[in-house]
Design an enzyme around this catalytic site. Structure first.
Site, PDB file in Angstrom:
ATOM      1  N   THR A 137      -4.278  11.758 -58.545  1.00 40.01           N
ATOM      2  CA  THR A 137      -2.975  11.162 -58.278  1.00 40.01           C
ATOM      3  C   THR A 137      -1.825  12.134 -58.519  1.00 40.01           C
ATOM      4  O   THR A 137      -1.958  13.066 -59.329  1.00 40.01           O
ATOM      5  CB  THR A 137      -2.792   9.933 -59.203  1.00 40.01           C
ATOM      6  OG1 THR A 137      -1.461   9.454 -59.114  1.00 40.01           O
ATOM      7  CG2 THR A 137      -3.069  10.290 -60.672  1.00 40.01           C
ATOM      8  N   ASP A 138      -0.687  11.861 -57.890  1.00 41.97           N
ATOM      9  CA  ASP A 138       0.506  12.680 -58.146  1.00 41.97           C
ATOM     10  C   ASP A 138       1.127  12.379 -59.511  1.00 41.97           C
ATOM     11  O   ASP A 138       1.993  13.116 -59.980  1.00 41.97           O
ATOM     12  CB  ASP A 138       1.549  12.486 -57.030  1.00 41.97           C
ATOM     13  CG  ASP A 138       2.038  11.055 -56.882  1.00 41.97           C
ATOM     14  OD1 ASP A 138       1.559  10.165 -57.616  1.00 41.97           O
ATOM     15  OD2 ASP A 138       2.914  10.821 -56.020  1.00 41.97           O
ATOM     16  N   GLU A 139       0.680  11.281 -60.157  1.00 38.78           N
ATOM     17  CA  GLU A 139       1.295  10.909 -61.446  1.00 38.78           C
ATOM     18  C   GLU A 139       0.998  11.929 -62.537  1.00 38.78           C
ATOM     19  O   GLU A 139       1.667  11.928 -63.569  1.00 38.78           O
ATOM     20  CB  GLU A 139       0.837   9.513 -61.870  1.00 38.78           C
ATOM     21  CG  GLU A 139       1.251   8.459 -60.881  1.00 38.78           C
ATOM     22  CD  GLU A 139       1.329   7.053 -61.449  1.00 38.78           C
ATOM     23  OE1 GLU A 139       1.272   6.883 -62.676  1.00 38.78           O
ATOM     24  OE2 GLU A 139       1.443   6.122 -60.636  1.00 38.78           O
ATOM     25  N   LYS A 167      -5.869  10.483 -66.041  1.00 34.58           N
ATOM     26  CA  LYS A 167      -6.197  11.166 -64.780  1.00 34.58           C
ATOM     27  C   LYS A 167      -5.982  12.678 -64.925  1.00 34.58           C
ATOM     28  O   LYS A 167      -6.750  13.481 -64.385  1.00 34.58           O
ATOM     29  CB  LYS A 167      -5.348  10.611 -63.623  1.00 34.58           C
ATOM     30  CG  LYS A 167      -5.679   9.193 -63.199  1.00 34.58           C
ATOM     31  CD  LYS A 167      -7.087   9.016 -62.634  1.00 34.58           C
ATOM     32  CE  LYS A 167      -7.277   9.643 -61.279  1.00 34.58           C
ATOM     33  NZ  LYS A 167      -8.587   9.265 -60.665  1.00 34.58           N
TER      34      LYS A 167
HETATM   35  P1  NAD Z   1      -8.933   0.355 -57.532  1.00 39.73           P
HETATM   36  O1  NAD Z   1      -8.501  -0.054 -58.897  1.00 39.73           O
HETATM   37  O2  NAD Z   1      -8.558  -0.484 -56.370  1.00 39.73           O
HETATM   38  O3  NAD Z   1     -10.526   0.505 -57.489  1.00 39.73           O
HETATM   39  C1  NAD Z   1     -11.255   1.119 -58.506  1.00 39.73           C
HETATM   40  C2  NAD Z   1     -12.736   0.884 -58.250  1.00 39.73           C
HETATM   41  O4  NAD Z   1     -13.475   1.573 -59.278  1.00 39.73           O
HETATM   42  C3  NAD Z   1     -13.145  -0.584 -58.326  1.00 39.73           C
HETATM   43  O5  NAD Z   1     -14.046  -0.894 -57.290  1.00 39.73           O
HETATM   44  C4  NAD Z   1     -13.829  -0.705 -59.677  1.00 39.73           C
HETATM   45  O6  NAD Z   1     -14.822  -1.720 -59.730  1.00 39.73           O
HETATM   46  C5  NAD Z   1     -14.455   0.690 -59.821  1.00 39.73           C
HETATM   47  N1  NAD Z   1     -14.671   1.068 -61.224  1.00 39.73           N
HETATM   48  C6  NAD Z   1     -13.790   0.980 -62.259  1.00 39.73           C
HETATM   49  N2  NAD Z   1     -14.373   1.417 -63.392  1.00 39.73           N
HETATM   50  C7  NAD Z   1     -15.635   1.816 -63.067  1.00 39.73           C
HETATM   51  C8  NAD Z   1     -16.715   2.370 -63.789  1.00 39.73           C
HETATM   52  N3  NAD Z   1     -16.622   2.605 -65.116  1.00 39.73           N
HETATM   53  N4  NAD Z   1     -17.865   2.658 -63.147  1.00 39.73           N
HETATM   54  C9  NAD Z   1     -17.977   2.414 -61.808  1.00 39.73           C
HETATM   55  N5  NAD Z   1     -16.991   1.870 -61.068  1.00 39.73           N
HETATM   56  C10 NAD Z   1     -15.828   1.583 -61.680  1.00 39.73           C
HETATM   57  O7  NAD Z   1      -8.403   1.843 -57.365  1.00 39.73           O
HETATM   58  P2  NAD Z   1      -7.804   2.554 -56.074  1.00 39.73           P
HETATM   59  O8  NAD Z   1      -6.375   2.217 -55.954  1.00 39.73           O
HETATM   60  O9  NAD Z   1      -8.732   2.341 -54.935  1.00 39.73           O
HETATM   61  O10 NAD Z   1      -7.892   4.089 -56.543  1.00 39.73           O
HETATM   62  C11 NAD Z   1      -9.073   4.864 -56.309  1.00 39.73           C
HETATM   63  C12 NAD Z   1      -8.860   6.254 -56.861  1.00 39.73           C
HETATM   64  O11 NAD Z   1      -7.738   6.853 -56.236  1.00 39.73           O
HETATM   65  C13 NAD Z   1      -8.548   6.279 -58.363  1.00 39.73           C
HETATM   66  O12 NAD Z   1      -9.206   7.370 -58.937  1.00 39.73           O
HETATM   67  C14 NAD Z   1      -7.040   6.456 -58.434  1.00 39.73           C
HETATM   68  O13 NAD Z   1      -6.663   7.133 -59.610  1.00 39.73           O
HETATM   69  C15 NAD Z   1      -6.794   7.305 -57.206  1.00 39.73           C
HETATM   70  N6  NAD Z   1      -5.462   7.151 -56.584  1.00 39.73           N
HETATM   71  C16 NAD Z   1      -4.958   5.930 -56.283  1.00 39.73           C
HETATM   72  C17 NAD Z   1      -3.721   5.833 -55.653  1.00 39.73           C
HETATM   73  C18 NAD Z   1      -3.127   4.490 -55.266  1.00 39.73           C
HETATM   74  O14 NAD Z   1      -1.979   4.448 -54.835  1.00 39.73           O
HETATM   75  N7  NAD Z   1      -3.855   3.391 -55.378  1.00 39.73           N
HETATM   76  C19 NAD Z   1      -2.999   6.985 -55.336  1.00 39.73           C
HETATM   77  C20 NAD Z   1      -3.550   8.231 -55.680  1.00 39.73           C
HETATM   78  C21 NAD Z   1      -4.789   8.312 -56.288  1.00 39.73           C
HETATM   79  O1  DAU Z   2       1.519   7.637 -57.363  1.00 44.49           O
HETATM   80  C1  DAU Z   2       0.183   7.278 -57.233  1.00 44.49           C
HETATM   81  C2  DAU Z   2      -0.098   6.064 -58.085  1.00 44.49           C
HETATM   82  O2  DAU Z   2       0.527   4.960 -57.450  1.00 44.49           O
HETATM   83  C3  DAU Z   2      -1.580   5.805 -58.274  1.00 44.49           C
HETATM   84  O3  DAU Z   2      -2.157   6.872 -58.970  1.00 44.49           O
HETATM   85  C4  DAU Z   2      -1.806   4.507 -59.059  1.00 44.49           C
HETATM   86  O4  DAU Z   2      -3.194   4.226 -59.146  1.00 44.49           O
HETATM   87  C5  DAU Z   2      -1.103   3.382 -58.311  1.00 44.49           C
HETATM   88  O5  DAU Z   2      -1.222   2.182 -59.048  1.00 44.49           O
HETATM   89  C6  DAU Z   2       0.372   3.705 -58.078  1.00 44.49           C
HETATM   90  O6  DAU Z   2       1.106   3.691 -59.331  1.00 44.49           O
HETATM   91  P1  DAU Z   2       2.570   3.028 -59.438  1.00 44.49           P
HETATM   92  O7  DAU Z   2       2.820   2.654 -60.843  1.00 44.49           O
HETATM   93  O8  DAU Z   2       3.566   3.877 -58.750  1.00 44.49           O
HETATM   94  O9  DAU Z   2       2.313   1.730 -58.508  1.00 44.49           O
HETATM   95  P2  DAU Z   2       2.757   0.205 -58.669  1.00 44.49           P
HETATM   96  O10 DAU Z   2       2.416  -0.473 -57.388  1.00 44.49           O
HETATM   97  O11 DAU Z   2       2.268  -0.407 -59.937  1.00 44.49           O
HETATM   98  O12 DAU Z   2       4.340   0.303 -58.768  1.00 44.49           O
HETATM   99  C7  DAU Z   2       5.110   0.919 -57.752  1.00 44.49           C
HETATM  100  C8  DAU Z   2       6.551   0.904 -58.203  1.00 44.49           C
HETATM  101  O13 DAU Z   2       7.019  -0.455 -58.197  1.00 44.49           O
HETATM  102  C9  DAU Z   2       6.745   1.392 -59.640  1.00 44.49           C
HETATM  103  O14 DAU Z   2       7.972   2.091 -59.707  1.00 44.49           O
HETATM  104  C10 DAU Z   2       6.818   0.119 -60.465  1.00 44.49           C
HETATM  105  C11 DAU Z   2       7.452  -0.873 -59.500  1.00 44.49           C
HETATM  106  N1  DAU Z   2       7.059  -2.277 -59.665  1.00 44.49           N
HETATM  107  C12 DAU Z   2       5.735  -2.568 -59.680  1.00 44.49           C
HETATM  108  C13 DAU Z   2       5.304  -3.869 -59.816  1.00 44.49           C
HETATM  109  C14 DAU Z   2       3.832  -4.202 -59.855  1.00 44.49           C
HETATM  110  C15 DAU Z   2       8.024  -3.276 -59.737  1.00 44.49           C
HETATM  111  O15 DAU Z   2       9.234  -3.005 -59.697  1.00 44.49           O
HETATM  112  N2  DAU Z   2       7.599  -4.565 -59.851  1.00 44.49           N
HETATM  113  C16 DAU Z   2       6.279  -4.910 -59.908  1.00 44.49           C
HETATM  114  O16 DAU Z   2       5.962  -6.128 -60.053  1.00 44.49           O
END
Ligand code: NAD
Ligand code: DAU
Length: 374
Positions: A137-139, A167
């Site tokens: 992730t970019d975080e 991460k």
């Molecule tokens: P998600 O939370 O939707 O899915 C996570 C999956 O991992 C689920 O199916 C869960 O059952 C499985 N899991 C969790 N713990 C586990 C374990 N111990 N063993 C096996 N499986 C397990 O997550 P996502 O949003 O699909 O993110 C996937 C990957 O991408 C993550 O590594 C996250 O850090 C990265 N990522 C997400 C975002 C985003 O915006 N969602 C952005 C950048 C990177």
């Molecule tokens: O940047 C990549 C990341 O983006 C991933 O690595 C994470 O897995 C993913 O969850 C996401 O993180 P954020 O914290 O940015 O996503 P989230 O959807 O939780 O929140 C997006 C923005 O919106 C953040 O600034 C918080 C705000 N927010 C979120 C929720 C859930 C609100 O204002 N209200 C809300 O109810």
């Protein structure tokens, strides 16, 4: 390595993983073995469309289970590992960081060790082409001021939330396994994804689900925090590109150049819902916005410089924020049963009835396909 050999993916039932698996099958890229613990974020319904495909194997289990992971690699002889599994939600990491450290750090360590041992058994072209792709992730880069340049691959790590720290730790482990043990791994750091099958705890699906039910739309703090949004299929295409052509030991940033404040995102979403659900009694949906207490340690701005991926590997995001968001809202409107199953928790009752996690992690031979369970 032959395309007939599977890729082993972790966390492929979650949001990005399930989109990736569907994309992979739609392109006919070959078999997939999917190891997933089915936490609250793993809803087997996400992969209902590929159930029954003989090229798909589901393994219910934990990436922290070293025996299971080693067994899967030995048994399936994967040509690559694509590591998605993680605890992914920042708010949950603030409320309870333990699971994040366990899965994101220990789990990545376990996968790396198993991959390293497996890689040592490979020879010739199989060894040459094996890859471990770590999806991150970019975080990990921390937060930006309004005038700062976007994150690039050399930006120093400065994680702020427990999620981001876990991460970042996992990224460092991957880097160390490349440098110390020669594991052919690559890291991708992506910005905020959105699209079908995203769990409605994240901003965009939560706002859609709440707006349709006339519930408040909680905006943290002043809503001026900026995220750089990418449609999930563009992320999947980027991962596939990196897997095919990325250089071992490198990091690639992934992002679509769509910086928007949270308030802008919610305003656009509400306007889309007004248009697409003209009969809604909650129109105009923006009236549901409610400013709430800010997230502790809330990062102010993320922005990704994806030029390395674009120039070196030729990837480009195909969706603009406008086209991607419209597709996303249309998907949630067309899949209200999916949303209902998730928000009611019905899918978790189903998982509890159909899987005994203890039995599976102790006995990897007891793999169950999601089809059997569905
Ligand atoms: P998600 O939370 O939707 O899915 C996570 C999956 O991992 C689920 O199916 C869960 O059952 C499985 N899991 C969790 N713990 C586990 C374990 N111990 N063993 C096996 N499986 C397990 O997550 P996502 O949003 O699909 O993110 C996937 C990957 O991408 C993550 O590594 C996250 O850090 C990265 N990522 C997400 C975002 C985003 O915006 N969602 C952005 C950048 C990177
Ligand atoms: O940047 C990549 C990341 O983006 C991933 O690595 C994470 O897995 C993913 O969850 C996401 O993180 P954020 O914290 O940015 O996503 P989230 O959807 O939780 O929140 C997006 C923005 O919106 C953040 O600034 C918080 C705000 N927010 C979120 C929720 C859930 C609100 O204002 N209200 C809300 O109810």
């Amino acid at each position: 390595m032959s395309e007939l050999q599977p890729i082993l993916i972790s966390g492929g039932v979650g949001f990005i993983g399930s989109n990736f698996v569907q994309h992979w099958f739609s392109k006919g890229f070959g078999p997939v073995v999917n190891l997933d613990k089915l936490t609250y974020a793993g809803n087997p319904e996400n992969l209902a469309s590929i159930e029954g495909d003989p090229a798909y194997t589901f393994a219910h289990g934990d990436i922290c289970d070293a025996k299971l992971v080693a067994q899967l690699m030995k048994q399936h002889h994967p040509r690559a590992v694509v590591h998605f599994a993680a605890e992914s939600h920042v708010d949950r990491s603030i409320a309870g960081p333990e699971a994040f450290l366990r899965t994101n750090i220990d789990g990545t360590f376990t996968l790396l060790q198993a991959a390293r041992e497996y890689y040592a058994t490979l020879t010739g072209s199989e060894r040459e082409s094996f890859r471990f792709l770590h999806v991150s992730t970019d975080e990990v880069y921390g937060t930006l001021n309004p005038d700062d340049p976007a994150f690039h691959e050399e930006t120093p790590y400065s994680p702020n939330s427990p999620y981001a720290a876990s991460k970042a730790a996992s990224d460092h482990l991957v880097r160390a396994w490349v440098h110390t043990y020669g594991l052919p791994a690559i890291i991708t750091n992506c910005s905020n994804n959105y699209g079908p099958y995203q769990f409605p705890e994240k901003l965009i699906p939560l706002m859609i689900a709440n707006a349709l039910q006339g519930k408040p739309l909680p905006i943290y703090g002043d809503g001026q925090q900026v995220r750089d949004w990418l449609f999930v299929l563009d992320h999947c295409r980027a991962l596939q590109t990196v897997l095919e052509r990325g250089r071992v030991g490198e990091t690639y940033n992934v992002g679509g150049g769509n910086q928007r404040s949270n308030l802008e995102v919610v305003t656009t979403l509400c306007a889309l819902l007004d248009e697409l659900v003209p009969e809604s009694k909650f129109k105009p949906h923006f009236q549901l916005v409610k400013y709430v207490t800010d997230r502790p340690g809330h990062d102010r701005r993320y922005a990704i410089d994806a030029r390395k991926l674009e120039t070196e590997l030729g990837w480009r995001a195909e969706e603009s924020f406008e086209t991607g968001l419209r597709k996303t809202v249309e998907w949630y409107l067309a899949n209200s049963a999916w949303v209902q199953n998730v928000t009611s928790g019905a899918y978790q009752q189903w998982v509890a009835q159909n899987y005994d996690s203890r039995a599976v992690s102790e006995n990897p031979a007891s793999r169950t396909t999601a089809k059997e369970a569905l």
